[in-house]
Motif scaffolding. Structure first.
Motif, PDB file in Angstrom:
ATOM      1  N   GLY A 265       0.812  -1.224   0.000  1.00  0.00           N
ATOM      2  CA  GLY A 265       0.000   0.000   0.000  1.00  0.00           C
ATOM      3  C   GLY A 265       0.840   1.266   0.000  1.00  0.00           C
ATOM      4  O   GLY A 265       1.743   1.432   0.824  1.00  0.00           O
ATOM      5  N   LYS A 266       0.516   2.166  -0.919  1.00  0.00           N
ATOM      6  CA  LYS A 266       1.233   3.456  -0.997  1.00  0.00           C
ATOM      7  C   LYS A 266       0.974   4.270   0.277  1.00  0.00           C
ATOM      8  O   LYS A 266      -0.164   4.577   0.607  1.00  0.00           O
ATOM      9  CB  LYS A 266       0.750   4.230  -2.228  1.00  0.00           C
ATOM     10  CG  LYS A 266       1.288   5.661  -2.342  1.00  0.00           C
ATOM     11  CD  LYS A 266       0.788   6.364  -3.612  1.00  0.00           C
ATOM     12  CE  LYS A 266       1.233   7.825  -3.660  1.00  0.00           C
ATOM     13  NZ  LYS A 266       0.680   8.545  -4.833  1.00  0.00           N
ATOM     14  N   GLY A 267       2.067   4.650   0.948  1.00  0.00           N
ATOM     15  CA  GLY A 267       1.926   5.369   2.215  1.00  0.00           C
ATOM     16  C   GLY A 267       2.555   6.754   2.184  1.00  0.00           C
ATOM     17  O   GLY A 267       3.384   7.091   3.040  1.00  0.00           O
ATOM     18  N   LEU A 268       2.160   7.579   1.213  1.00  0.00           N
ATOM     19  CA  LEU A 268       2.670   8.949   1.129  1.00  0.00           C
ATOM     20  C   LEU A 268       1.924   9.804   2.154  1.00  0.00           C
ATOM     21  O   LEU A 268       0.771  10.164   1.932  1.00  0.00           O
ATOM     22  CB  LEU A 268       2.428   9.486  -0.284  1.00  0.00           C
ATOM     23  CG  LEU A 268       3.633   9.693  -1.190  1.00  0.00           C
ATOM     24  CD1 LEU A 268       4.551  10.783  -0.673  1.00  0.00           C
ATOM     25  CD2 LEU A 268       4.410   8.409  -1.381  1.00  0.00           C
ATOM     26  N   THR A 269       2.560  10.115   3.268  1.00  0.00           N
ATOM     27  CA  THR A 269       1.819  10.829   4.318  1.00  0.00           C
ATOM     28  C   THR A 269       1.553  12.288   3.946  1.00  0.00           C
ATOM     29  O   THR A 269       0.685  12.917   4.521  1.00  0.00           O
ATOM     30  CB  THR A 269       2.539  10.746   5.679  1.00  0.00           C
ATOM     31  OG1 THR A 269       3.852  11.288   5.526  1.00  0.00           O
ATOM     32  CG2 THR A 269       2.606   9.308   6.160  1.00  0.00           C
ATOM     33  N   PHE A 270       2.301  12.821   2.984  1.00  0.00           N
ATOM     34  CA  PHE A 270       1.895  14.067   2.337  1.00  0.00           C
ATOM     35  C   PHE A 270       2.574  14.182   0.985  1.00  0.00           C
ATOM     36  O   PHE A 270       3.779  13.997   0.874  1.00  0.00           O
ATOM     37  CB  PHE A 270       2.197  15.318   3.180  1.00  0.00           C
ATOM     38  CG  PHE A 270       1.546  16.542   2.586  1.00  0.00           C
ATOM     39  CD1 PHE A 270       0.175  16.727   2.686  1.00  0.00           C
ATOM     40  CD2 PHE A 270       2.290  17.471   1.867  1.00  0.00           C
ATOM     41  CE1 PHE A 270      -0.451  17.820   2.086  1.00  0.00           C
ATOM     42  CE2 PHE A 270       1.669  18.576   1.278  1.00  0.00           C
ATOM     43  CZ  PHE A 270       0.292  18.749   1.388  1.00  0.00           C
ATOM     44  N   ASP A 271       1.778  14.496  -0.036  1.00  0.00           N
ATOM     45  CA  ASP A 271       2.302  14.627  -1.395  1.00  0.00           C
ATOM     46  C   ASP A 271       2.127  16.061  -1.875  1.00  0.00           C
ATOM     47  O   ASP A 271       1.070  16.445  -2.352  1.00  0.00           O
ATOM     48  CB  ASP A 271       1.566  13.648  -2.325  1.00  0.00           C
ATOM     49  CG  ASP A 271       2.036  13.776  -3.775  1.00  0.00           C
ATOM     50  OD1 ASP A 271       3.071  14.419  -4.006  1.00  0.00           O
ATOM     51  OD2 ASP A 271       1.361  13.202  -4.649  1.00  0.00           O
ATOM     52  N   ALA A 272       3.198  16.859  -1.709  1.00  0.00           N
ATOM     53  CA  ALA A 272       3.174  18.238  -2.210  1.00  0.00           C
ATOM     54  C   ALA A 272       3.522  18.274  -3.698  1.00  0.00           C
ATOM     55  O   ALA A 272       3.413  19.310  -4.343  1.00  0.00           O
ATOM     56  CB  ALA A 272       4.159  19.090  -1.419  1.00  0.00           C
ATOM     57  N   TYR A 288      -4.157  12.473   2.270  1.00  0.00           N
ATOM     58  CA  TYR A 288      -4.765  11.136   2.130  1.00  0.00           C
ATOM     59  C   TYR A 288      -4.016  10.244   1.164  1.00  0.00           C
ATOM     60  O   TYR A 288      -4.442   9.137   0.862  1.00  0.00           O
ATOM     61  CB  TYR A 288      -6.247  11.247   1.785  1.00  0.00           C
ATOM     62  CG  TYR A 288      -6.681  11.315   0.328  1.00  0.00           C
ATOM     63  CD1 TYR A 288      -6.954  12.533  -0.288  1.00  0.00           C
ATOM     64  CD2 TYR A 288      -6.895  10.155  -0.418  1.00  0.00           C
ATOM     65  CE1 TYR A 288      -7.396  12.591  -1.599  1.00  0.00           C
ATOM     66  CE2 TYR A 288      -7.344  10.211  -1.741  1.00  0.00           C
ATOM     67  CZ  TYR A 288      -7.585  11.439  -2.327  1.00  0.00           C
ATOM     68  OH  TYR A 288      -8.030  11.499  -3.621  1.00  0.00           O
ATOM     69  N   ASP A 289      -2.840  10.690   0.751  1.00  0.00           N
ATOM     70  CA  ASP A 289      -2.050   9.903  -0.199  1.00  0.00           C
ATOM     71  C   ASP A 289      -1.447   8.655   0.458  1.00  0.00           C
ATOM     72  O   ASP A 289      -0.707   7.915  -0.182  1.00  0.00           O
ATOM     73  CB  ASP A 289      -0.962  10.802  -0.810  1.00  0.00           C
ATOM     74  CG  ASP A 289      -0.645  10.446  -2.253  1.00  0.00           C
ATOM     75  OD1 ASP A 289      -1.421   9.705  -2.869  1.00  0.00           O
ATOM     76  OD2 ASP A 289       0.398  10.915  -2.753  1.00  0.00           O
ATOM     77  N   MET A 290      -1.803   8.450   1.733  1.00  0.00           N
ATOM     78  CA  MET A 290      -1.344   7.241   2.437  1.00  0.00           C
ATOM     79  C   MET A 290      -2.482   6.238   2.635  1.00  0.00           C
ATOM     80  O   MET A 290      -2.375   5.307   3.420  1.00  0.00           O
ATOM     81  CB  MET A 290      -0.720   7.583   3.795  1.00  0.00           C
ATOM     82  CG  MET A 290      -1.303   8.749   4.570  1.00  0.00           C
ATOM     83  SD  MET A 290      -3.083   8.645   4.824  1.00  0.00           S
ATOM     84  CE  MET A 290      -3.103   7.339   6.042  1.00  0.00           C
ATOM     85  N   ALA A 349       5.018  12.261  -9.870  1.00  0.00           N
ATOM     86  CA  ALA A 349       4.678  10.852 -10.093  1.00  0.00           C
ATOM     87  C   ALA A 349       5.568  10.021  -9.166  1.00  0.00           C
ATOM     88  O   ALA A 349       6.398   9.225  -9.609  1.00  0.00           O
ATOM     89  CB  ALA A 349       4.866  10.479 -11.545  1.00  0.00           C
ATOM     90  N   GLU A 350       5.401  10.272  -7.846  1.00  0.00           N
ATOM     91  CA  GLU A 350       6.289   9.676  -6.844  1.00  0.00           C
ATOM     92  C   GLU A 350       5.782   8.334  -6.319  1.00  0.00           C
ATOM     93  O   GLU A 350       6.557   7.522  -5.829  1.00  0.00           O
ATOM     94  CB  GLU A 350       6.475  10.645  -5.670  1.00  0.00           C
ATOM     95  CG  GLU A 350       5.392  10.606  -4.582  1.00  0.00           C
ATOM     96  CD  GLU A 350       3.993  10.978  -5.072  1.00  0.00           C
ATOM     97  OE1 GLU A 350       3.900  11.654  -6.118  1.00  0.00           O
ATOM     98  OE2 GLU A 350       3.011  10.571  -4.441  1.00  0.00           O
ATOM     99  N   GLY A 351       4.472   8.129  -6.424  1.00  0.00           N
ATOM    100  CA  GLY A 351       3.897   6.895  -5.870  1.00  0.00           C
ATOM    101  C   GLY A 351       4.539   5.670  -6.483  1.00  0.00           C
ATOM    102  O   GLY A 351       4.975   4.747  -5.793  1.00  0.00           O
ATOM    103  N   ALA A 374      -3.144   1.977  -4.267  1.00  0.00           N
ATOM    104  CA  ALA A 374      -2.492   3.275  -4.218  1.00  0.00           C
ATOM    105  C   ALA A 374      -3.407   4.371  -4.739  1.00  0.00           C
ATOM    106  O   ALA A 374      -4.136   4.180  -5.711  1.00  0.00           O
ATOM    107  CB  ALA A 374      -1.220   3.229  -5.075  1.00  0.00           C
ATOM    108  N   THR A 375      -3.343   5.520  -4.080  1.00  0.00           N
ATOM    109  CA  THR A 375      -3.958   6.733  -4.618  1.00  0.00           C
ATOM    110  C   THR A 375      -2.975   7.242  -5.668  1.00  0.00           C
ATOM    111  O   THR A 375      -2.230   8.178  -5.429  1.00  0.00           O
ATOM    112  CB  THR A 375      -4.134   7.773  -3.497  1.00  0.00           C
ATOM    113  OG1 THR A 375      -2.912   7.828  -2.737  1.00  0.00           O
ATOM    114  CG2 THR A 375      -5.274   7.410  -2.572  1.00  0.00           C
ATOM    115  N   LEU A 376      -2.990   6.585  -6.824  1.00  0.00           N
ATOM    116  CA  LEU A 376      -1.861   6.749  -7.738  1.00  0.00           C
ATOM    117  C   LEU A 376      -2.019   7.846  -8.779  1.00  0.00           C
ATOM    118  O   LEU A 376      -1.063   8.549  -9.072  1.00  0.00           O
ATOM    119  CB  LEU A 376      -1.548   5.417  -8.427  1.00  0.00           C
ATOM    120  CG  LEU A 376      -0.109   5.284  -8.946  1.00  0.00           C
ATOM    121  CD1 LEU A 376       0.892   5.390  -7.811  1.00  0.00           C
ATOM    122  CD2 LEU A 376       0.101   3.981  -9.696  1.00  0.00           C
TER     123      LEU A 376
HETATM  124 ZN    ZN Z   1       1.015  10.851  -4.648  1.00  0.00          ZN
END
Ligand code: ZN
Ligand code: BES
Ligand code: MN
Length: 498
Positions: A265-272, A288-290, A349-351, A374-376
């Motif tokens: 699971g994609k766990g991006l706690t913040f995606d700026a 919510y990118d996590m 496009a980091e996910g 993933a919130t991809l």
């Molecule tokens: Zn992201």
């Protein structure tokens, strides 16, 4: 909330409110017939007067019953009996809990398991009642100093006939476990990025593992990932002050030698967005990118609570994506754990950059199947809106299993093609592949990117960018999806084996 199975007759129940289903065209459910008989034809009279028609999602509260141990009755419209689908059943449940929430009551008893929904047993109905009710009751107040008044409702009985008690108890256990998983996912996603960091997620994973005797946790630090050669994942976290974590939960509910189902699971706690910074409007929502990662943790928690006889590994690569002097720059080339070099044409496009190394790491567990969530891509929202999650994969049987479970769980999926023609779009002049594929088919090219790292096992990818979150307005917040789908998939797999 306390949910439990009740088998007492309706006239013996002590409850603040009985919830009774009513079809259109004056057809009464079994419990409506019983109530009618106990109260001098009350329901028939209300229908005759036109006070209630039974249209789906209509409700009518009878708040005084002179000779009854029951204080109130909530009539809930179901629509036409022969047309009652799973979706309409859930819609009626939503209207019931919405009406209940407005009342000052402590207990309620739902008789909605006596409604026939074609293709679904009572265990499914019990689960739906708990999932829908619990979803409506959820309130996020963690970061408010003035807590909104919580509802007084404490107990919800689910009334069933004695013959289906055992089946219903099984549904109760599953329903509570899944609802707890949904709650956890919503809570973690609603938490702001300054609290819910990669380290915070790792801590939560550790306490989930501690609460089950069959679960262990391992948290890989950046130094561990460096040794493994996770250059792609680490390149994303380099731009952040929060150290990245690779969280691995291992649930051993099955036999020792059984290959595990692996969730990533994609766990991006913040995606700026990183140097390819996102626009300001709505950027707050990128906390919510996590959701993919949170859903993995929550599904393992639910599996342990249901005591499912299956082995599961949950992998959550967790990081922030921030602009910084040390962040990825467009044009940078990084080397993934698999050895493939990647040209980063867009740092937003980091996910896929963190997932590819986690997907390579997944091989180590000799998986039965690997499912990543993933919130991809924003493109998935454009293509499918907020109704189904996008599904892509390299194995038809796995995709079909997931689609079937998604229908049962009312947590829908729609499959998109992963044809090789699309791989063209990822060609790079300077590396083995580029991390973006241009404007066209963004959800598909993102999955194509992942597919280059998943060739050694059966794999499916869920793009939950549209389904994990409700945007804007007073409804804004996480949905808890796809925890119902993944839990159902696990239930279906254990049933298929036994
Ligand atoms: Zn992201
Ligand atoms: N986390 C986003 C995707 C996203 C967008 C999720 C909107 C939920 C709502 C992802 O990291 C991202 O930024 N994707 C880019 C990819 C693009 C640069 C190829 C996107 O979708 O714009
Ligand atoms: Mn991004």
């Amino acid at each position: 909330m306390d949910y439990f199975i009740e088998t007492l007759a309706l006239d013996k129940q002590q409850t603040d409110c009985l919830i009774i289903g009513l079809y259109e065209n004056q057809q009464l459910s079994p419990s409506a017939i019983e109530i009618d008989g106990l109260n001098q034809g009350l329901i028939a009279q209300l229908i005759k007067r036109g006070d209630v028609t039974g249209k789906n999602a209509e409700t009518l509260l009878i708040n005084y019953l002179p000779d009854s141990s029951v204080d109130r009755i909530l009539l809930v419209g179901l629509g036409k009996k022969e047309k009652l689908t799973a979706k309409l059943y859930r819609k009626a449940l939503v209207s019931a809990i919405t009406a209940l929430k407005a009342l000052k009551i402590k207990s309620a008893s739902s008789c909605l398991t006596d409604i026939e929904v074609k293709g679904y047993d009572s265990s499914w109905k019990v689960r739906q009642i708990i999932e829908v009710f619990n979803d409506a009751i959820y309130l996020f107040s963690e970061t408010k100093s003035i807590k909104e008044p919580i509802i007084e409702l404490e107990k919800i009985a689910i009334t069933v006939a004695e013959e289906i008690k055992a089946q219903s108890e099984a549904g109760l256990k599953q329903g509570i476990a899944i609802a707890n998983g949904i709650d956890l996912t919503k809570f973690l996603a609603d938490l702001p990025g300054n609290i819910c960091t990669p380290a915070y997620l790792a801590e939560r994973a550790t306490s989930i593992a501690a609460s089950s005797k069959n679960m262990t946790v391992e948290v890989l630090e950046e130094s561990d990932m460096e040794k493994l050669g996770m250059g792609s994942f680490l390149s994303v976290s380099r731009g952040s002050r929060q150290p990245a974590k690779l969280i691995v939960l291992n649930y051993q509910g099955g036999n020792k030698g059984d290959k595990p189902i692996v969730f990533v699971g994609k766990g991006l706690t913040f995606d700026a967005g990183g140097i390819s910074l996102k626009p300001g409007a709505g950027m707050d929502e990128m906390k919510y990118d996590m959701c993919g990662g949170a859903s993995v943790l929550a599904t393992l928690q639910a599996a342990a609570e249901m005591e499912l006889a299956v082995n599961i590994v949950g992998i959550v690569p967790s990081s922030e994506n921030m602009p910084d002097g040390d962040a990825n720059k467009p044009g940078d080339v990084v080397t993934s754990m698999a050895g493939l070099t990647i040209e980063i044409l867009n740092t937003d496009a980091e996910g896929r950059l963190i997932l590819c190394d986690a997907l390579t790491y997944a091989k180590k567990f000799d998986p039965e199947v690997v499912i990543d969530l993933a919130t991809l891509t924003g493109a998935c929202l454009v293509a499918l809106g907020r109704v189904p999650s996008g599904l892509l994969g390299n194995d038809d049987a796995l995709c079909n299993d997931l689609i079937q479970s998604s229908e049962t769980a009312c947590d829908s999926l729609w499959r998109l093609p992963l044809w090789e023609e699309y791989q063209e779009q990822l060609k790079s002049n300077f590396a083995d592949l580029a991390n973006i594929g241009g404007r066209d088919a963004g959800t598909i090219t993102a999955a194509c990117f992942l597919s280059r790292f998943t060739e050694d096992y059966r794999w499916a990818h869920l793009d939950i960018a549209g389904t994990a979150w409700r945007s804007g307005g007073s409804n804004k917040g996480a949905t808890g999806r796809p925890v119902p789908l993944l839990s159902q998939y696990l239930i279906d797999r254990t049933n298929a084996r036994s």
